[in-house]
Motif scaffolding. Structure first.
Motif, PDB file in Angstrom:
ATOM      1  N   ILE A 197       0.841  -1.195   0.000  1.00  0.00           N
ATOM      2  CA  ILE A 197       0.000   0.000   0.000  1.00  0.00           C
ATOM      3  C   ILE A 197       0.882   1.254   0.000  1.00  0.00           C
ATOM      4  CG2 ILE A 197      -1.668   1.309   1.390  1.00  0.00           C
ATOM      5  CD1 ILE A 197      -2.829  -1.429   2.265  1.00  0.00           C
ATOM      6  N   LEU A 198       1.964   1.217   0.786  1.00  0.00           N
ATOM      7  CA  LEU A 198       2.884   2.350   0.832  1.00  0.00           C
ATOM      8  C   LEU A 198       3.481   2.631  -0.548  1.00  0.00           C
ATOM      9  CD1 LEU A 198       4.629   4.378   2.583  1.00  0.00           C
ATOM     10  CD2 LEU A 198       6.353   2.573   2.608  1.00  0.00           C
ATOM     11  N   LEU A 199       3.959   1.571  -1.207  1.00  0.00           N
ATOM     12  CA  LEU A 199       4.568   1.748  -2.527  1.00  0.00           C
ATOM     13  C   LEU A 199       3.550   2.304  -3.526  1.00  0.00           C
ATOM     14  CD1 LEU A 199       6.823  -1.398  -2.961  1.00  0.00           C
ATOM     15  CD2 LEU A 199       7.560   0.981  -3.065  1.00  0.00           C
ATOM     16  N   ARG A 200       2.336   1.803  -3.452  1.00  0.00           N
ATOM     17  CA  ARG A 200       1.298   2.263  -4.360  1.00  0.00           C
ATOM     18  C   ARG A 200       1.020   3.752  -4.154  1.00  0.00           C
ATOM     19  NH1 ARG A 200      -3.381  -1.679  -3.526  1.00  0.00           N
ATOM     20  NH2 ARG A 200      -4.260   0.004  -2.305  1.00  0.00           N
ATOM     21  N   ALA A 220       0.567  -8.913  -7.707  1.00  0.00           N
ATOM     22  CA  ALA A 220       0.360  -8.205  -8.970  1.00  0.00           C
ATOM     23  C   ALA A 220      -1.034  -7.586  -9.016  1.00  0.00           C
ATOM     24  CB  ALA A 220       0.554  -9.162 -10.152  1.00  0.00           C
ATOM     25  N   ALA A 221      -2.029  -8.325  -8.521  1.00  0.00           N
ATOM     26  CA  ALA A 221      -3.399  -7.810  -8.534  1.00  0.00           C
ATOM     27  C   ALA A 221      -3.540  -6.571  -7.654  1.00  0.00           C
ATOM     28  CB  ALA A 221      -4.375  -8.892  -8.068  1.00  0.00           C
ATOM     29  N   GLU A 222      -2.691  -6.476  -6.605  1.00  0.00           N
ATOM     30  CA  GLU A 222      -2.772  -5.330  -5.699  1.00  0.00           C
ATOM     31  C   GLU A 222      -2.089  -4.091  -6.259  1.00  0.00           C
ATOM     32  OE1 GLU A 222      -4.220  -4.629  -2.762  1.00  0.00           O
ATOM     33  OE2 GLU A 222      -5.224  -6.565  -2.714  1.00  0.00           O
ATOM     34  N   ILE A 223      -1.099  -4.256  -7.131  1.00  0.00           N
ATOM     35  CA  ILE A 223      -0.259  -3.091  -7.440  1.00  0.00           C
ATOM     36  C   ILE A 223      -0.157  -2.747  -8.921  1.00  0.00           C
ATOM     37  CG2 ILE A 223       1.984  -4.284  -7.602  1.00  0.00           C
ATOM     38  CD1 ILE A 223       2.878  -1.841  -5.641  1.00  0.00           C
ATOM     39  N   ALA A 224      -0.420  -3.698  -9.830  1.00  0.00           N
ATOM     40  CA  ALA A 224      -0.079  -3.467 -11.236  1.00  0.00           C
ATOM     41  C   ALA A 224      -1.135  -2.652 -11.986  1.00  0.00           C
ATOM     42  CB  ALA A 224       0.100  -4.809 -11.941  1.00  0.00           C
ATOM     43  N   ASP A 225      -0.698  -1.879 -12.978  1.00  0.00           N
ATOM     44  CA  ASP A 225      -1.595  -1.404 -14.028  1.00  0.00           C
ATOM     45  C   ASP A 225      -1.579  -2.427 -15.163  1.00  0.00           C
ATOM     46  OD1 ASP A 225      -2.200   1.070 -12.766  1.00  0.00           O
ATOM     47  OD2 ASP A 225      -0.239   1.810 -13.363  1.00  0.00           O
ATOM     48  N   ASN A 226      -0.361  -2.718 -15.625  1.00  0.00           N
ATOM     49  CA  ASN A 226      -0.180  -3.710 -16.672  1.00  0.00           C
ATOM     50  C   ASN A 226       0.702  -4.841 -16.166  1.00  0.00           C
ATOM     51  OD1 ASN A 226      -1.580  -2.509 -18.985  1.00  0.00           O
ATOM     52  ND2 ASN A 226      -0.087  -0.869 -18.711  1.00  0.00           N
ATOM     53  N   VAL A 227       0.505  -6.008 -16.736  1.00  0.00           N
ATOM     54  CA  VAL A 227       1.291  -7.169 -16.343  1.00  0.00           C
ATOM     55  C   VAL A 227       1.948  -7.767 -17.584  1.00  0.00           C
ATOM     56  CG1 VAL A 227       1.262  -9.454 -15.280  1.00  0.00           C
ATOM     57  CG2 VAL A 227      -0.300  -7.697 -14.456  1.00  0.00           C
TER      58      VAL A 227
ATOM     59  N   LEU B 273      -4.740 -11.079   9.966  1.00  0.00           N
ATOM     60  CA  LEU B 273      -3.980 -11.965   9.085  1.00  0.00           C
ATOM     61  C   LEU B 273      -4.812 -12.311   7.839  1.00  0.00           C
ATOM     62  CD1 LEU B 273      -1.176 -13.199   9.494  1.00  0.00           C
ATOM     63  CD2 LEU B 273      -2.260 -15.186  10.515  1.00  0.00           C
ATOM     64  N   LEU B 274      -6.074 -12.625   8.055  1.00  0.00           N
ATOM     65  CA  LEU B 274      -6.941 -12.974   6.933  1.00  0.00           C
ATOM     66  C   LEU B 274      -7.183 -11.763   6.034  1.00  0.00           C
ATOM     67  CD1 LEU B 274      -9.530 -15.250   8.746  1.00  0.00           C
ATOM     68  CD2 LEU B 274      -7.833 -15.953   7.066  1.00  0.00           C
ATOM     69  N   ALA B 275      -7.350 -10.595   6.653  1.00  0.00           N
ATOM     70  CA  ALA B 275      -7.631  -9.395   5.864  1.00  0.00           C
ATOM     71  C   ALA B 275      -6.400  -8.908   5.112  1.00  0.00           C
ATOM     72  CB  ALA B 275      -8.158  -8.289   6.774  1.00  0.00           C
ATOM     73  N   SER B 276      -5.231  -9.386   5.484  1.00  0.00           N
ATOM     74  CA  SER B 276      -3.994  -8.955   4.817  1.00  0.00           C
ATOM     75  C   SER B 276      -3.732  -9.733   3.535  1.00  0.00           C
ATOM     76  CB  SER B 276      -2.791  -9.135   5.750  1.00  0.00           C
ATOM     77  OG  SER B 276      -2.905  -8.304   6.866  1.00  0.00           O
ATOM     78  N   ARG B 277      -4.528 -10.772   3.284  1.00  0.00           N
ATOM     79  CA  ARG B 277      -4.308 -11.531   2.053  1.00  0.00           C
ATOM     80  C   ARG B 277      -4.669 -10.677   0.850  1.00  0.00           C
ATOM     81  NH1 ARG B 277      -7.916 -16.650   2.435  1.00  0.00           N
ATOM     82  NH2 ARG B 277      -9.263 -15.134   3.420  1.00  0.00           N
ATOM     83  N   PRO B 278      -3.822 -10.641  -0.167  1.00  0.00           N
ATOM     84  CA  PRO B 278      -4.206  -9.911  -1.385  1.00  0.00           C
ATOM     85  C   PRO B 278      -5.527 -10.452  -1.919  1.00  0.00           C
ATOM     86  CG  PRO B 278      -1.904 -10.545  -1.498  1.00  0.00           C
ATOM     87  CD  PRO B 278      -2.479 -11.226  -0.286  1.00  0.00           C
ATOM     88  N   SER B 279      -6.330  -9.556  -2.500  1.00  0.00           N
ATOM     89  CA  SER B 279      -7.691  -9.945  -2.859  1.00  0.00           C
ATOM     90  C   SER B 279      -7.777 -10.768  -4.138  1.00  0.00           C
ATOM     91  CB  SER B 279      -8.533  -8.696  -3.037  1.00  0.00           C
ATOM     92  OG  SER B 279      -8.032  -7.945  -4.126  1.00  0.00           O
ATOM     93  N   ARG B 285      -9.008  -3.653  -4.409  1.00  0.00           N
ATOM     94  CA  ARG B 285      -7.725  -3.632  -3.707  1.00  0.00           C
ATOM     95  C   ARG B 285      -7.900  -3.201  -2.261  1.00  0.00           C
ATOM     96  NH1 ARG B 285      -3.894  -1.129  -8.538  1.00  0.00           N
ATOM     97  NH2 ARG B 285      -3.746  -3.103  -9.657  1.00  0.00           N
ATOM     98  N   ILE B 286      -6.920  -3.584  -1.437  1.00  0.00           N
ATOM     99  CA  ILE B 286      -6.963  -3.211  -0.024  1.00  0.00           C
ATOM    100  C   ILE B 286      -6.393  -1.796   0.113  1.00  0.00           C
ATOM    101  CG2 ILE B 286      -6.162  -3.830   2.286  1.00  0.00           C
ATOM    102  CD1 ILE B 286      -5.752  -6.714   1.144  1.00  0.00           C
ATOM    103  N   ASP B 287      -7.170  -0.877   0.678  1.00  0.00           N
ATOM    104  CA  ASP B 287      -6.728   0.512   0.738  1.00  0.00           C
ATOM    105  C   ASP B 287      -6.020   0.861   2.046  1.00  0.00           C
ATOM    106  OD1 ASP B 287      -7.515   1.329  -1.782  1.00  0.00           O
ATOM    107  OD2 ASP B 287      -9.604   1.525  -1.140  1.00  0.00           O
TER     108      ASP B 287
END
Lengths: 329, 355
Positions: A197-200, A220-227, B273-279, B285-287
């Protein structure tokens, strides 16, 4: 889609590691571009060539690496640069963060000294100014009690704080492009999401371009625009992350999504991709994925498949991908 | 998929001739296990890796153990096999106390409990063809050489490696997934009833991880095994486990059936811990990070509840008093160590939590 000049552009990059006994063909013709404000994830498993590709952008490869192709960063030809101008580039307009902060930071200098050194090298300011900038950076990456942490040695920090300190150092000269080599892989789950989140946020605030190497689809799903999905030294699929996660094109990407453990039913086996990645000392002559691919035809084993563009902004290097008439024209 | 309250999620395993206690006797009982590692030159300070842990492993189940680095999960794994000796505490294997005059010896325990480690390369002898590594266990457990070798050939086939092709190879000639298959064959060669798997797939690529997980599940059915599966990967633990044990800084914070833990986690740490898993969904996305900070140092763990320094619901009682492991009224098999679930704790949210 993006009219600005790319921050980094790679054309037909090939990297081989020549040894006495054998040669490893790590990267075999990779092309991509990254624009300001864009986050590109290079996704791949170990040995896919993702980290080697990233390091080529700063020429951070050992002497036995043979690099071919065209690598341009900020309009400059990285492969033709002198060592001196490379040192100006590294940590200046382009910087890099690594997987393991304990080995990337110098254990005998405090965090403040290391960040300050980078600042002084690139801006030529005095020690007091560099220290003030280091403090500002530690606050930027949300390190609590930053003043005190400035005088801490890397071993005195927790894993998450060390990674933040490394990010602070990488951002010290306001880079236009940040290269990230699995920076969250070694972190615990609750810390990994904090750093992502910080990097984003920092990337968006500073308008940087970022190339983020990972093996983890969730990251990748959390941070990428393109993959860009890499396999056996080639990009097999490229496109916006939403489309790739919802409707992957390449059989490898499809297999990777199916085999990633995520809320599958416990009553069934996971759809695993059979076999294992090829030995890059002897890469297969055709498509690198053909030996494991359920859709493979004879042609896949003899010729490298051409890139196909079935949708705007999406590419897949696979003969099984159908291209609609309109798009092909 | 939804488990009814109170149902034991594991099938009763068929009778094993070595079974002494019967189906309802837990295969392994762990009581008050403590392991501290003293640090030299600090005047008696110690890493409190495992600090008073009690649980049972039921026959035929897979017990998943999750937690972050430093929570003591790998130390716990080693204690279960007496690879390191606990400072105090008790192990009871199928009714027999371990390493006690009237119980079973450590070597007898290790005939029935084996282990698979995370690093598939360093847990094989680099100078031995992998077939000999697999045969070594049965051989030192008094099997004649030829018979031990037959067992090894058979086990390699069982884990999906052609014995003629892979048996004569050395570890460095195998891929990570193949080496881990050899390690599984090595662990099963002595015919154990229980296998402790310490992050067995964490070092593998995703496409190979799935293969090894499928293999582990197939072998469990085939050999009537009981697994203790240690991992930091919650998705993997959810897939493979019947019950889940969550550790934080040397303590159990929550323990219960897998569906109950994942659908209704009780402890704030488990929830985080569960909420920290990437979605896995770029549009969701987790904000905001579920918790801030890193796990504290296990050398001087915080007093009271060890999670109170990071817990969003922490109150005065949390730093003053250590929470008990409380069984919920609704489901007696799901327990959590949190003052919010203890009506007598004095935490202002306690009543709501325990209803």
């Amino acid at each position: 889609m993006n009219k600005t000049e790319p921050l980094a552009e790679v054309r037909d990059l090939k990297v081989r590691f020549v040894g006495r006994e054998d040669t490893v063909h790590a990267v075999n013709g990779v092309s991509f571009a990254v624009h300001p404000g864009e986050v590109l994830c290079i996704l791949g498993e170990s040995g896919s060539g993702k980290s080697v590709t990233l390091r080529s952008l700063m020429r951070l490869l050992p002497d036995r690496a043979r690099i071919e192709g065209d690598v341009r960063v900020g309009g400059q030809d990285v492969l033709k640069m002198s060592n001196r101008s490379l040192r100006d580039l590294r940590g200046g307009s382009v910087s890099m963060i690594f997987q393991e902060p304990m080995t990337a930071l110098d254990p005998v200098y405090t965090v403040g000294e290391q960040i300050g050194e980078t600042v002084r090298r690139h801006t030529g300011c005095d020690k007091a100014k560099a220290r003030a900038r280091a403090l500002e950076l530690l606050n930027l990456v949300r390190i609590p009690s930053a003043e005190r942490r400035l005088d801490a040695y890397p071993h005195e920090l927790s894993g998450g704080l060390r990674q933040r300190a490394m990010i602070a150092m990488a951002l010290s000269c306001d880079p236009k492009l940040l290269l990230a080599d699995e920076p969250t892989t070694a972190l615990d789950a609750t810390v990994q999401i904090q750093v992502l989140i910080l990097l984003r946020k920092l990337q968006a605030e500073m308008g940087m371009g970022m190339i983020f190497v990972t093996h983890d689809l969730g990251v990748a799903a959390e941070i990428a625009d393109n993959v860009a999905v890499m396999y056996a030294g080639r990009i097999v699929e490229y496109g916006p992350v939403e489309r790739m996660m919802k409707a992957p094109l390449h059989p490898y990407t499809q297999g990777l999504l199916a085999s990633t453990v995520h809320d599958q039913s416990r009553d069934q086996d996971i759809d695993a991709i059979p076999g294992s990645p090829p030995d890059m000392r002897r890469p297969p002559p055709g498509c690198g994925f053909a030996p494991r691919c359920v859709k493979a035809r004879d042609v896949c084993r003899t010729a490298v498949p051409a890139e196909r563009y079935p949708e705007p902004g999406r590419m897949a290097a696979c003969v099984a991908v159908e291209v609609p008439e309109m798009a092909a024209a | 998929m939804v488990m009814m309250d109170g149902m034991i999620p594991t099938p009763t395993p068929p009778a094993d001739p070595r079974d002494r206690g019967g189906a309802l006797q837990p295969l392994l009982i762990v009581r008050d296990l403590i392991k501290h590692f003293p640090i030299k030159g600090t005047g008696g300070r110690a890493v409190r890796a495992v600090d008073g842990v009690s649980f049972e492993v039921r026959k035929g189940e897979t017990l998943g153990v999750v937690g972050e680095s430093g929570c003591g999960k790998s130390t716990l794994a080693r204690l279960l096999l007496h690879l390191i000796r606990p400072n105090s505490g008790e192990l009871v294997f199928d009714g027999d106390p371990v390493d006690e005059p009237h119980g079973i010896s450590v070597s007898a325990l290790r005939r029935q409990v084996q282990m698979v480690f995370q690093d598939s390369y360093s847990s094989l002898n680099p100078r031995m063809p992998v077939r000999d590594s697999v045969a070594f266990g049965p051989y030192v457990q008094d099997k004649p050489k030829a018979e031990a070798r037959d067992i090894a050939v058979n086990m390699l086939a069982k884990v999906g490696l052609n014995p003629d092709q892979f048996g004569p190879r050395y570890p460095h000639e195998l891929s990570g997934g193949q080496k881990q298959r050899v390690n599984i064959a090595r662990a099963l060669a002595t015919g154990p009833r229980m296998v402790i798997l310490d992050e067995p797939v964490s070092a593998l690529d995703k496409s190979v991880e799935a293969q090894v997980l499928n293999l582990l599940r197939a072998l469990k059915r085939q050999f009537n095994l009981t697994y203790v599966f240690i991992s930091h990967d919650l998705n993997v633990v959810r897939y493979i486990s019947d019950r889940v044990l969550v550790m934080y800084l040397g303590k159990i914070v929550e323990l219960g059936p897998v569906d109950s833990i994942f659908s209704a986690p009780r402890h704030p740490y488990t929830q985080a811990l569960l909420a920290s898993r990437p979605s896995m969904d770029p549009s969701r996305r987790i904000d905001d990070p579920p918790v801030t900070g890193d796990p504290p140092n296990p050398i001087d763990p915080p007093p009271g509840c060890r999670f109170h320094t990071r817990c969003p619901h922490a109150q005065a009682v949390c730093s003053a008093q250590e929470p008990r492991l409380i069984e919920s009224l609704a489901d007696d098999r799901h327990i959590a160590a949190c003052h919010m679930h203890d009506p007598e704790s004095g935490h202002t949210m306690a009543v709501a939590g325990s209803a």
